[in-house]
Scaffold this active site. Structure first.
Site, PDB file in Angstrom:
ATOM      1  CB  CYS A  15      -0.943  -0.007   1.193  1.00 33.42           C
ATOM      2  SG  CYS A  15      -0.127  -0.355   2.769  1.00 33.42           S
TER       3      CYS A  15
ATOM      4  CG  HIS B 181      -0.286   4.405   4.491  1.00 36.11           C
ATOM      5  ND1 HIS B 181      -0.907   4.124   5.669  1.00 36.11           N
ATOM      6  CD2 HIS B 181      -0.125   3.214   3.869  1.00 36.11           C
ATOM      7  CE1 HIS B 181      -1.119   2.825   5.762  1.00 36.11           C
ATOM      8  NE2 HIS B 181      -0.659   2.249   4.670  1.00 36.11           N
TER       9      HIS B 181
HETATM   10  N1  LIG Z   1      -4.596  -2.857   5.095  1.00 37.44           N
HETATM   11  C1  LIG Z   1      -3.789  -2.492   4.124  1.00 37.44           C
HETATM   12  O1  LIG Z   1      -3.518  -1.316   3.923  1.00 37.44           O
HETATM   13  C2  LIG Z   1      -3.135  -3.540   3.240  1.00 37.44           C
HETATM   14  C3  LIG Z   1      -2.334  -3.104   2.209  1.00 37.44           C
HETATM   15  C4  LIG Z   1      -1.733  -4.021   1.355  1.00 37.44           C
HETATM   16  C5  LIG Z   1      -1.956  -5.345   1.550  1.00 37.44           C
HETATM   17  N2  LIG Z   1      -2.723  -5.773   2.576  1.00 37.44           N
HETATM   18  C6  LIG Z   1      -2.935  -7.187   2.722  1.00 37.44           C
HETATM   19  O2  LIG Z   1      -4.317  -7.460   2.526  1.00 37.44           O
HETATM   20  C7  LIG Z   1      -4.719  -8.546   3.357  1.00 37.44           C
HETATM   21  C8  LIG Z   1      -5.852  -8.109   4.226  1.00 37.44           C
HETATM   22  O3  LIG Z   1      -5.415  -7.023   5.002  1.00 37.44           O
HETATM   23  P1  LIG Z   1      -6.422  -6.185   5.886  1.00 37.44           P
HETATM   24  O4  LIG Z   1      -5.670  -5.024   6.392  1.00 37.44           O
HETATM   25  O5  LIG Z   1      -7.701  -5.963   5.135  1.00 37.44           O
HETATM   26  O6  LIG Z   1      -6.627  -7.218   7.079  1.00 37.44           O
HETATM   27  P2  LIG Z   1      -7.877  -7.444   8.036  1.00 37.44           P
HETATM   28  O7  LIG Z   1      -8.661  -6.163   8.189  1.00 37.44           O
HETATM   29  O8  LIG Z   1      -7.338  -8.149   9.226  1.00 37.44           O
HETATM   30  O9  LIG Z   1      -8.821  -8.420   7.213  1.00 37.44           O
HETATM   31  C9  LIG Z   1      -8.421  -9.759   6.988  1.00 37.44           C
HETATM   32  C10 LIG Z   1      -9.678 -10.520   6.552  1.00 37.44           C
HETATM   33  O10 LIG Z   1      -9.273 -11.850   6.254  1.00 37.44           O
HETATM   34  C11 LIG Z   1     -10.264 -12.703   6.754  1.00 37.44           C
HETATM   35  N3  LIG Z   1      -9.683 -14.029   6.950  1.00 37.44           N
HETATM   36  C12 LIG Z   1      -8.714 -14.383   7.800  1.00 37.44           C
HETATM   37  N4  LIG Z   1      -8.453 -15.694   7.700  1.00 37.44           N
HETATM   38  C13 LIG Z   1      -9.307 -16.172   6.743  1.00 37.44           C
HETATM   39  C14 LIG Z   1      -9.552 -17.458   6.193  1.00 37.44           C
HETATM   40  N5  LIG Z   1      -8.878 -18.523   6.597  1.00 37.44           N
HETATM   41  N6  LIG Z   1     -10.480 -17.572   5.228  1.00 37.44           N
HETATM   42  C15 LIG Z   1     -11.192 -16.506   4.824  1.00 37.44           C
HETATM   43  N7  LIG Z   1     -11.007 -15.258   5.303  1.00 37.44           N
HETATM   44  C16 LIG Z   1     -10.078 -15.102   6.265  1.00 37.44           C
HETATM   45  C17 LIG Z   1     -10.727 -12.068   8.031  1.00 37.44           C
HETATM   46  O11 LIG Z   1     -12.008 -12.525   8.353  1.00 37.44           O
HETATM   47  P3  LIG Z   1     -12.591 -12.346   9.849  1.00 37.44           P
HETATM   48  O12 LIG Z   1     -12.804 -10.879  10.050  1.00 37.44           O
HETATM   49  O13 LIG Z   1     -13.858 -13.147   9.794  1.00 37.44           O
HETATM   50  O14 LIG Z   1     -11.544 -12.896  10.763  1.00 37.44           O
HETATM   51  C18 LIG Z   1     -10.748 -10.597   7.641  1.00 37.44           C
HETATM   52  O15 LIG Z   1     -11.981 -10.232   7.060  1.00 37.44           O
HETATM   53  C19 LIG Z   1      -3.476  -8.983   4.130  1.00 37.44           C
HETATM   54  O16 LIG Z   1      -2.856 -10.041   3.461  1.00 37.44           O
HETATM   55  C20 LIG Z   1      -2.618  -7.738   4.093  1.00 37.44           C
HETATM   56  O17 LIG Z   1      -1.243  -8.052   4.230  1.00 37.44           O
HETATM   57  C21 LIG Z   1      -3.341  -4.883   3.411  1.00 37.44           C
END
Ligand SMILES: NC(=O)c1ccc[n+]([C@@H]2O[C@H](COP(=O)([O-])OP(=O)(O)OC[C@H]3O[C@@H](n4cnc5c(N)ncnc54)[C@H](OP(=O)(O)O)[C@@H]3O)[C@@H](O)[C@H]2O)c1
Length: 191
Positions: A77, A170
């Site tokens: 990001c 950010h």
């Molecule tokens: N946030 C950012 O700015 C950003 C930027 C670049 C990349 N990313 C990447 O994007 C991904 C998500 O990030 P996020 O910030 O959105 O995280 P997050 O808010 O913690 O969301 C993660 C989601 O994944 C779900 N999940 C976890 N384990 C799972 C499984 N086994 N099967 C299906 N769903 C599952 C969770 O569901 P529950 O809520 O039901 O637990 C939650 O909805 C990560 O890999 C992160 O590294 C994030």
């Protein structure tokens, strides 16, 4: 066409397997995760910069025997903010880039209320984030040759990534050095 947007938080190997299972089942996958960012035949796209890397999809489908499914990823990001701006300046001899990112708690998938340690605090190191911020732009700026991804070698990027107590959004500070001599033949460097 139906597709999957992948934004799961699981370990990298599990994420890789889930995304490949969807692609293998004929469903295109667009992923937010880092798991496939360095897979050799998976394009990492900022559409305004390297949409042409999508040509890797044909090679990916052919080598894996996938008919309709494929995997495409987005980068980290923090680089999405400054790489498009630097892209416009690249042709002026962009040589070295020093970056400091000030990253909100949303970027960790957290909120200020669920992360009390972040209250009134700054964390000057985010594991893995500095390396991602330094090398992912080189894939974005790379070229596809005979179905292979060739990484760019410039600019050289040095990054410090800092977590700040901000809910969303950010901030990035960028210092760029241009090799004016190589670009123009005249002996002068410019910041
Ligand atoms: N946030 C950012 O700015 C950003 C930027 C670049 C990349 N990313 C990447 O994007 C991904 C998500 O990030 P996020 O910030 O959105 O995280 P997050 O808010 O913690 O969301 C993660 C989601 O994944 C779900 N999940 C976890 N384990 C799972 C499984 N086994 N099967 C299906 N769903 C599952 C969770 O569901 P529950 O809520 O039901 O637990 C939650 O909805 C990560 O890999 C992160 O590294 C994030």
């Amino acid at each position: 066409m139906s597709f999957v947007f992948s934004a799961m938080k699981m370990d990298k190997e599990a994420t890789r397997l889930v995304e490949e299972a969807y692609a293998g089942a004929g469903i295109p996958v667009v992923s937010n995760n880092s798991a496939h960012r360095w897979t050799h035949d998976v394009p990492m796209i900022i559409p305004e910069i390297n949409a042409h890397h999508l040509e890797l999809i044909g090679h990916q489908k052919e080598s894996r025997g996938w008919d309709r499914g494929f995997i495409v990823v987005k980068p980290n990001c923090s680089i999405q903010s400054y790489v498009p701006v630097l892209h416009a300046l690249r042709s002026f001899g962009l040589d070295t880039v020093i970056v400091a990112t000030y990253q909100a708690v949303s970027g960790a998938g957290r909120t200020l209320s669920s992360w009390p340690e972040m209250s009134d605090n700054i964390i000057p190191f985010i594991p893995g984030e500095e390396k991602k911020s330094e090398i992912e732009p080189l894939k974005i700026w790379g070229s596809v040759q005979n179905g292979q991804m060739i990484l760019a070698t410039k600019p050289i990027i040095s990054t410090t990534c800092i977590r700040v107590p901000v809910s969303d959004g950010h901030l990035v500070s960028v210092h760029a050095r241009f090799d004016y001599k190589t670009h123009t033949g005249r002996d002068h460097q410019s910041d």
